[in-house]
Design a protein around this motif. Structure first.
Motif: not given
Length: 130
Positions: A89-103
């Motif tokens: 969920p976001l409080a605004t109508p747009s945004g961005i996600m990024s990240g990583s998985y520890k493998m």
């Protein structure tokens, strides 16, 4: 669709705005995202933890860290993949996600597989041209 490859681990993300779970008049916008983690390497890997950075269009940012994904720490043999769907969920109508998985490999080698930055946009977002 967004993709990134780290050491033979191909991560593909497909976000989708979920209008029937959103209430734009109250500043609540919800997205689902489906992640496919394909092991194109020669080594079996296990996803042990996740890291997300989530930023809305007002610049508010949140970091999320935790074990596994959707309650699982999947092992992915060479040539196989693991797919799951989650939400944000976001409080605004747009945004961005990024990240990583520890493998982790069976030999004990640990590395971060990059999750490609992906855009969360819906029809309520105000578009500007610079």
């Amino acid at each position: 669709m967004y993709q990134a490859v780290t050491r033979g681990i191909r991560i593909t993300v497909e976000p989708q705005f979920v209008e029937d779970q959103s209430t734009p008049d109250e500043g609540y916008f919800f997205w689902s995202y489906t992640v496919d983690i394909a092991n194109e390497s020669q080594d079996a890997v296990q996803l042990t933890s996740r890291y997300w950075q989530i930023t809305d269009s007002d610049g508010r940012s949140e970091e999320v860290r935790g074990p596994g994904v959707v309650g699982q720490t999947p092992s992915i043999p060479p040539g196989e993949s693991f797919t799951y769907t989650s939400g944000c969920p976001l409080a605004t109508p747009s945004g961005i996600m990024s990240g990583s998985y520890k493998m982790a490999t069976e030999e004990g080698d640990v590395f971060d597989a990059v999750v490609p930055a992906f855009s969360l946009d819906c029809d309520y977002a105000v578009r500007t041209v610079n």
